[in-house]
Design an enzyme around this catalytic site. Structure first.
Site, PDB file in Angstrom:
ATOM      1  N   SER A 168     100.872   0.633  -5.151  1.00  0.00           N
ATOM      2  CA  SER A 168     100.263   1.724  -5.686  1.00  0.00           C
ATOM      3  C   SER A 168     101.142   3.092  -5.354  1.00  0.00           C
ATOM      4  O   SER A 168     102.330   2.787  -4.865  1.00  0.00           O
ATOM      5  CB  SER A 168      99.027   1.886  -5.139  1.00  0.00           C
ATOM      6  OG  SER A 168      98.931   2.604  -3.709  1.00  0.00           O
ATOM      7  N   LYS A 169     100.918   4.186  -5.759  1.00  0.00           N
ATOM      8  CA  LYS A 169     101.841   5.385  -5.700  1.00  0.00           C
ATOM      9  C   LYS A 169     102.140   5.600  -4.487  1.00  0.00           C
ATOM     10  O   LYS A 169     103.277   6.070  -4.036  1.00  0.00           O
ATOM     11  CB  LYS A 169     100.719   6.382  -6.207  1.00  0.00           C
ATOM     12  CG  LYS A 169     101.082   6.837  -7.842  1.00  0.00           C
ATOM     13  CD  LYS A 169     100.571   8.129  -8.000  1.00  0.00           C
ATOM     14  CE  LYS A 169      99.685   8.065  -9.227  1.00  0.00           C
ATOM     15  NZ  LYS A 169      98.795   9.202  -9.177  1.00  0.00           N
TER      16      LYS A 169
END
Ligand code: GLU
Length: 470
Positions: free
Chosen positions: A238-239
């Site tokens: 994820s980010k």
């Protein structure tokens, strides 16, 4: 049978690396089998779908050169078709209106939780014949009450779900809009998809979709659920692990084929080969070689793969790939050497196209100032004569090629009995404005004759001023 795969992103966020990997496997599988790859934009979530995200998908696919044989299709343009099946199923008793209010459903849930049961809709509206005034009903699919659904997954093997674990899912919301699992099966059927390849976060949807395909009287495609991509810490990528938007990698100067090469290796292997051209991926790719276990994202490996592709790329192609990065830096790619030449000189020295563009800046832009530290160290009065001599030797060259330039430098160094570095470094500082560049002969060659002479004249002026002062 023609293999037909589809990539079906929802434009509710950026084009994520994980989605690109899914698209790649779909695309490769179709290409490998001489089949067709379809792009379908699943934009039914109108609140979260944006035109920008659609553009990001189309743009990303174009950059990666994963051309679709059909599409992009947009689900929002197919509402009539979905409605047709909903009406048909309602008429045939395969679906029903459910009037349960939020409160009722909450109460049902609370009771099930209290009894330690799995929370699911209990089908209380299944046989209801009355219409509840003032409530807009949802439409639910009548899932089979017993029996099991067996998925022969091409990656996961046999996965069995009991129908008693599934409930009657909502296929149309109270505002009439169809829901994800329903639209997917209508489209997979209408688009004659033979292989559904997607992330394994969809595995739980598959038995519901298979039951609905059966209700539709359609065959079931083959399924391949791909293992997750994890971040270095073992959590789903994820980010917070860094850039996950494919555009960021483009911006950072990664080659599209390097991205594909890196992503194909996340979950797939072919012996111990690491570097693949796109043609090789197409030739070797098979779902049988997809691992069951999750793979981890490793930015250093991606960088290494990028560099390998930079080294191997044909000069013309690499030069063209460099063009937008130079422009982005405000440079005019026409005001300098051919981009293929820049690519050749720099390919071993740059891990990304951004690095290449930055490194080669001096080839496209005349600098007004020489790096002060480099000038102080290298442009000293002692180099005045040899630098002047090398300038004259360059000026006299009929042919501007690396060998001739190299020879001119060597003969001047020999004439002044100085070692090459003592001449090469001042020369470098004079023609590039800094202390770092490729081998001096190639550097001078790239800068070009006219510019080299001009820059040497400018540097000689500086040296003269210094000589006069000291
Ligand atoms: N639209 C879904 C998603 O973006 C994919 C659906 C599918 O592949 O079946 O997760």
């Amino acid at each position: 049978m023609t293999v037909r795969t589809r990539f079906a992103p929802s434009p509710t966020g950026v084009l994520h690396l994980g989605s690109v990997r899914t698209a790649l496997f779909c695309w490769l599988y179709a290409r490998h089998n001489g089949g067709e790859y379809i792009l379908r934009i699943e934009d039914t979530d109108r609140e979260r779908s944006t035109p920008e995200n659609v553009d990001a998908i189309l743009d990303g696919m174009a950059w990666l050169e994963m051309e679709a044989d059909e599409g992009p299709f947009f689900q929002t343009q197919r509402f009539d078709r979905y409605q047709e099946v909903i009406d048909q199923w309602l008429a045939e008793g395969k679906a029903y209106h459910c009037y349960c209010t939020k409160e009722e459903l909450a109460e049902l849930r609370a009771g099930q939780m209290e009894r330690g049961e799995k929370t699911r809709y209990d089908g209380r509206c299944r046989d209801r014949t009355d219409v509840r005034e003032g409530v807009e009903p949802v439409v639910r699919f009548k899932n089979p009450l017993d029996g099991e659904v067996v998925i022969e997954d091409m990656v996961r093997g046999t996965v069995v779900f009991q129908n008693t674990e599934l409930d009657d899912l909502i296929i149309a919301r109270s505002d009439g809009t169809p829901t994800y699992n329903f639209t997917v099966i209508i489209d997979d059927c209408d688009m004659r998809i033979t292989h559904v390849i997607r992330g394994d976060d969809h595995l739980n949807n598959t038995p519901k979709q298979m039951n609905m395909l059966a209700a539709l009287g359609a065959g079931v495609p083959a399924y391949a659920h791909l293992p997750m991509i994890l971040g270095p810490d073992g959590a789903k990528l994820s980010k917070r692990h860094g850039a996950v938007d494919i555009r960021d990698y483009r911006e950072q100067g990664y080659l599209p084929e390097a991205m594909l090469n890196y992503l194909v290796r996340l979950g797939w292997s072919h012996g111990d080969q690491e570097i693949f051209s796109v043609e090789e991926m197409v030739e070797y790719f098979d779902i049988a070689d997809v691992n069951q276990s999750a793979s981890s994202f490793n930015p250093e490996k991606l960088l290494w793969i990028n560099q390998q592709h930079i080294i191997a790329a044909p000069a013309e192609k690499l030069g063209e790939a460099l063009r937008p990065y130079l422009k982005k830096m405000g440079l005019d790619p026409m005001q300098g050497p051919s981009l293929a030449d820049v690519a050749n000189v720099y390919r071993e020295r740059a891990e990304t196209l951004v690095e290449m563009a930055e490194g080669a800046r001096y080839c496209f832009e005349d600098f007004s100032e020489i790096d002060a530290k480099a000038a102080k160290k290298n442009l000293r009065p002692v180099v005045l004569e040899p630098l002047q001599a090398v300038r004259d030797a360059f000026k006299a060259l009929n042919s501007w090629d690396v060998a001739a330039i190299d020879e001119a430098i060597h003969s001047v160094a020999a004439a002044y009995e100085i070692n090459l570095g003592k001449l090469g470094q001042p020369l470098r500082v004079a023609v590039t404005g800094g202390a770092v560049s490729p081998p001096i002969d190639s550097t001078v060659w790239l800068v070009g004759k006219e510019r080299t002479i001009q820059r040497l004249d400018h540097a000689l002026e500086l040296v003269k001023i210094r000589a006069a002062i000291s």
